[in-house]
Enzyme design. Structure first.
Site, short mmCIF file in Angstrom:
data_model
loop_
_atom_site.label_atom_id
_atom_site.label_comp_id
_atom_site.label_asym_id
_atom_site.label_seq_id
_atom_site.Cartn_x
_atom_site.Cartn_y
_atom_site.Cartn_z
N HIS A 1 28.34 -18.57 -9.73
CA HIS A 1 29.47 -19.45 -9.47
C HIS A 1 30.36 -18.90 -8.36
O HIS A 1 30.52 -17.69 -8.20
CB HIS A 1 30.31 -19.61 -10.74
CG HIS A 1 29.72 -20.55 -11.74
ND1 HIS A 1 29.69 -21.92 -11.56
CD2 HIS A 1 29.14 -20.32 -12.94
CE1 HIS A 1 29.11 -22.48 -12.61
NE2 HIS A 1 28.76 -21.54 -13.47
N CYS B 1 29.19 -21.79 -4.53
CA CYS B 1 30.14 -22.71 -3.92
C CYS B 1 31.22 -21.93 -3.17
O CYS B 1 31.37 -20.73 -3.34
CB CYS B 1 30.77 -23.59 -4.98
SG CYS B 1 29.61 -24.76 -5.68
#
Length: 304
Positions: free
Chosen positions: A94, A145
């Protein structure tokens, strides 16, 4: 005389560090565990490429992917490598953000990698990489991301009816806010400590190692401070989402496909284009450099 000749013809040393997190510790993220499926596979597959090229690899999977272990591995590599050597760093997991408290970010957010027991702020990553010796080549592949550029926009709303079976690698904004609130003093101190250690010039935009082209005028001061040559190929633009998969993340899957078990022939720029061609418009990877990376860019990917 013989010793001098041997030293000059010695093969460059290459070390690699591969981090893949299929989950994070809920205690560090406000109760959120951030389950993903393919990040450990990504790390293992990148390590396999490294080993096939003669690199000495370290792999940190999920619970092993802590801040302390990552920073220790990077600092150990920085001490060992010298001009001409290679450091290959990959991250799959993440990506998050914390409020910028040192004032260098236009959008008031610092990018992060979500390690198991806490986030690694982009300030820290840049500072660690800037500690490598002059002439060391650094390759970073970031399958997360918020990994594209310093021009960071909020990801657009996603049509959940079309991606019900797909997992995003973006930490949900509500989780990011809760995590920061519960650990605010820790993240604020990290930023202040790095800014103080780096000095005003090199702290002007510390996350550029994740981001911008070194030819940008606004990064001249930073590039001068950056003695190594770094290439970053990121999973997506900052207003996009890197997607997880069952066996590899979408970005890593295309890296492996383009590499084709070592049969790929071309330089880093062409390699990036090949990876980009295999991904949808909704996930367009970036290629950026920092330091004197022109010669590095012309090399065969992953070559020692």
């Amino acid at each position: 005389m013989a010793n001098t000749a041997t030293a000059s013809t010695a093969k460059p040393k290459a070390l690699s560090l591969h981090i893949g997190l299929n989950a994070v510790s809920p205690a560090a993220y406000g109760g959120w565990s951030g389950e993903l499926a393919a990040c450990e596979f990504d790390a293992k597959d990148m390590a396999a490429i490294s080993k096939s090229q003669g690199m000495k690899s370290t792999v940190l999977l999920t619970k092993q992917g802590t801040r302390a272990k990552m920073l220790a591995a990077m600092r150990k590599a920085a001490k060992q490598l010298k001009k001409g050597d290679l450091f290959f760093l990959t991250y799959s997991g993440h990506g998050g953000q914390v409020p910028d408290v040192t004032g260098e970010e236009i959008d008031k957010q610092d990018e992060t990698w979500c390690l198991y027991d806490g986030q690694l702020i982009d300030d820290e990553l840049y500072f660690e990489l800037s500690g490598f010796a002059a002439g060391v080549r650094i390759l970073v592949l970031s399958d997360s991301c918020h990994s594209g550029t310093v021009t960071r926009a909020v990801p657009p709303p996603v049509d959940r009816t079309q991606v019900a079976a797909v997992r995003s690698k973006m930490m949900p904004p509500a989780v990011a806010m809760r995590t920061y609130r519960e650990h605010q003093a820790f993240y604020n101190k990290l930023q202040h400590d790095v800014a103080k250690a780096a000095g005003k010039a090199s702290a002007a935009d510390p996350d550029t190692v994740l981001a911008q082209l070194a030819v940008s005028p606004r990064l001249t001061a930073i590039a001068k401070k950056f003695s190594a040559a770094a290439i970053l190929i990121s999973g997506c633009q900052d207003n996009q989402t890197s997607m997880d998969g069952e066996h590899n993340g979408a970005f890593t899957e295309q890296v492996l496909k383009a590499w084709n078990h070592g049969s790929y022939r071309g330089n880093y720029a062409k390699f990036h284009a090949a990876v980009k061609a295999g991904l949808p418009a909704s996930q367009s990877p970036n290629l950026f450099t920092l330091g004197a990376a022109a010669r590095f860019l012309r090399q065969q990917p992953f070559s020692v």
